[in-house]
Design an enzyme around this catalytic site. Structure first.
Site, PDB file in Angstrom:
ATOM      1  N   ASP A  27      86.994   3.280  16.225  1.00  0.00           N
ATOM      2  CA  ASP A  27      85.574   3.370  15.700  1.00  0.00           C
ATOM      3  C   ASP A  27      84.852   3.513  17.042  1.00  0.00           C
ATOM      4  O   ASP A  27      85.060   3.004  18.128  1.00  0.00           O
ATOM      5  CB  ASP A  27      85.379   2.174  15.156  1.00  0.00           C
ATOM      6  N   HIS A  39      77.904   9.521  18.510  1.00  0.00           N
ATOM      7  CA  HIS A  39      78.351   7.814  17.830  1.00  0.00           C
ATOM      8  C   HIS A  39      79.750   7.645  17.656  1.00  0.00           C
ATOM      9  O   HIS A  39      80.239   6.461  17.397  1.00  0.00           O
ATOM     10  CB  HIS A  39      77.458   8.099  16.487  1.00  0.00           C
TER      11      HIS A  39
END
Length: 547
Positions: A361, A154
């Site tokens: 991110d 992730h």
């Protein structure tokens, strides 16, 4: 076939939905296939042992483990979040490596593996999530599990140079190569992974060589449950009392600029406050017309870098408010406690600008949720860091910025606040079409279907290439027999060769097929085993040959 999902935390242990695209996508996949979700309970075992409990809802079992506190500390607050997390977010300066933490990291992954082995069937699929559990497939293979195992990261993939600086980079590479399929958020992450594995295979010591090609890897950008979030935003009221009070004071004359991040050094929240301050200084006409609302729940406070970041954030917030004081509503609000999902969705819908500016991110689902929450007739504008996975999908509609450059954010804020309705609609339309197409269900479905696909042969896993001290030596160890123009069958002839490729000594004189490969593969393998002291021969239809 059942689907087993493993993550650090089980997001659903009571059958109630929790926020997040990962939760939504996985829950749907589990219900479709029937399966089990395994993870930490959030609790420490009282006696230092491991205990598990199972709660069933429909055709899905939720299994949670209480973990021994001393091992959990090194696993979670140590190696996972003071080594892997900072590396994955470009902060090698915050890495605090210790061999003890790495041992705890492996130990806890072994505990997850033990729990899985007790529950797995031969045809089950296993889908492992995120940086906490990188070694889990290797631990399962060591316990004899032959099921297909997939892994989804992730976070961003770390810079290969930074990973190679770790004393355990070889173990990390071997752990990644134990999977059948690896999934990443972006093409850049995929290329970083391939670079790391390629360099690792080239430089790895002969004592830990893999005999197979690298595992399959691809890009699977995670999505949200778009329709559900849009419906929530349209119907919900802001019930969180703190957030509701802020928006009630805003009224119709002040535009809200909203941000929602976990308080983390990767999110660049202090830099965001400073950039907003620079915007107000350069464009004083907006001093009484905008308010920055920052939701930033505090977590991982036991890790020094997070305590420092919380202090930096509060300091930047105080400086901003002190420099730009106004009578009634402050120019910025900071909420450091979590906000319920419906309230956040409603706040997104009422905000003119969504400001999402982390340094780095993996995806950033908040960006997608802000887009999903908008009113199609009067949508807001997304200002998005170029260093998010979401930027790869939403570049057609978002205003992309460099969060390290305050003027980049200043320009985008002015453009967003002055943008006309037609341009806002056009930009929003491009983004909503992407997140409707690539939603949470599509993400999970695409990964699982790929994992269920044909595995590359031969299905051989990591094995030591150093000769066993206990295995007897022989005159010939490996024989490669040509079976087609570019195909070779590699046979383990001696006991020590069988010990190498089979995992145990197998007495007897007959040759045992180890694997079939092509010209390049047999060349690489024979070069390595010869360097390790094994003897080899190559046989064609007419006797010994040279490649």
């Amino acid at each position: 076939m059942r689907l087993f999902v493993v993550s650090n935390r089980v997001a659903v242990s009571t059958g109630q939905s929790a926020p997040g695209g990962m939760t939504v996508g996985i829950e749907g996949a589990l219900r479709a296939h029937g399966g089990v979700w395994v993870g930490w309970s959030g609790k420490a075992s009282t006696d230092g042992s491991v205990s598990s409990r199972c709660v069933a809802h429909g055709n899905v079992d939720y299994v949670t483990l209480d973990l021994p506190p001393e091992k959990f500390q090194g696993y979670y607050a140590g190696f996972a979040n003071q080594v892997l997390w900072p590396l994955c977010h470009g902060r090698r300066d915050l890495v605090a490596y210790s061999s003890g933490d790495f041992e705890s990291y492996l130990h806890v992954n072994g505990l997850f593996a033990d729990e899985l082995v007790r529950r797995l069937g031969p045809d089950d699929l296993i889908w492992i999530h995120d940086y906490h559990l990188v070694p889990l497939a290797r631990a399962l293979r060591a316990r004899g599990v032959g099921s297909r195992i997939g892994f989804f990261l992730h976070t961003p993939f770390a810079d290969p140079d930074d990973l190679f600086d770790l004393p355990v980079h070889g173990a990390i590479a071997e752990s990644l190569e134990a999977y059948d399929l690896l999934g990443f958020q972006t093409r850049g992450d995929l290329e970083s992974f391939r670079t790391f594995i390629s360099r690792s295979r080239a430089s790895r010591r002969l004592g830990s060589v893999h005999l197979t090609s690298p595992p399959r890897a691809d890009v699977f950008p995670i999505g949200i449950e778009t329709a559900e979030f849009e419906s929530t935003a349209r119907a919900a009221q802001i019930v969180d009392t703190r957030l509701s009070a802020i928006f009630d004071r805003l009224g119709s004359g002040i535009a809200a600029i909203i941000s929602a991040d976990r308080l983390d050094y990767s999110k660049a929240i202090p830099e965001k406050f400073r950039a907003f301050g620079a915007f107000l200084e350069l464009h004083p006409e907006y001093e009484e017309r905008v308010c920055l609302v920052q939701v930033a729940p505090i977590g991982r406070s036991e890790i020094p870098a997070y305590a420092l970041e919380a202090a930096r954030t509060r300091s930047a917030y105080r400086d901003l408010r002190a420099a730009h004081q106004r009578a009634e509503l402050p120019v910025a609000e900071l909420l450091t406690e979590s906000v319920d999902r419906p309230s956040l969705a409603a706040a997104f819908r009422r905000s003119r600008v969504g400001l999402v500016t982390p340094f780095r991110d993996g995806m950033n689902l908040v960006a997608k949720e802000y887009v999903a929450a908008q009113d199609a007739d009067d949508p807001g504008v997304l200002v998005l860091s170029s260093f998010t996975g979401a930027a790869e999908e939403l570049s057609g509609g978002a205003l992309l910025v460099d969060p390290r450059e305050a003027l980049s954010v200043v320009r985008a804020l002015r453009q967003a606040l002055e943008m006309g309705i037609e341009e806002r609609r056009a930009r929003w339309s491009k983004m909503i079409s992407v997140i409707c197409r690539n939603d949470a269900a599509a993400w999970a479905g695409n990964f699982i279907e790929s994992l269920r696909g044909r595995r590359e042969a031969p299905h051989l896993r990591s094995t030591s290439i150093a000769p066993s001290r206990d295995a007897p030596r022989a005159r010939l160890d490996f024989r490669a027999v040509r079976t087609a123009q570019s195909s070779w069958e590699v046979q383990a002839v001696s006991d020590r060769a069988r010990h190498l490729v089979v995992g145990r000594a197998a007495p007897g004189d007959g040759a045992r097929t180890a694997f079939v490969t092509n010209n390049a593969g047999v060349n690489e393998f024979l070069l390595r085993v010869r360097s390790a002291g094994y003897t080899t021969e190559l046989l064609g239809p007419n006797g010994p040959v040279k490649l």
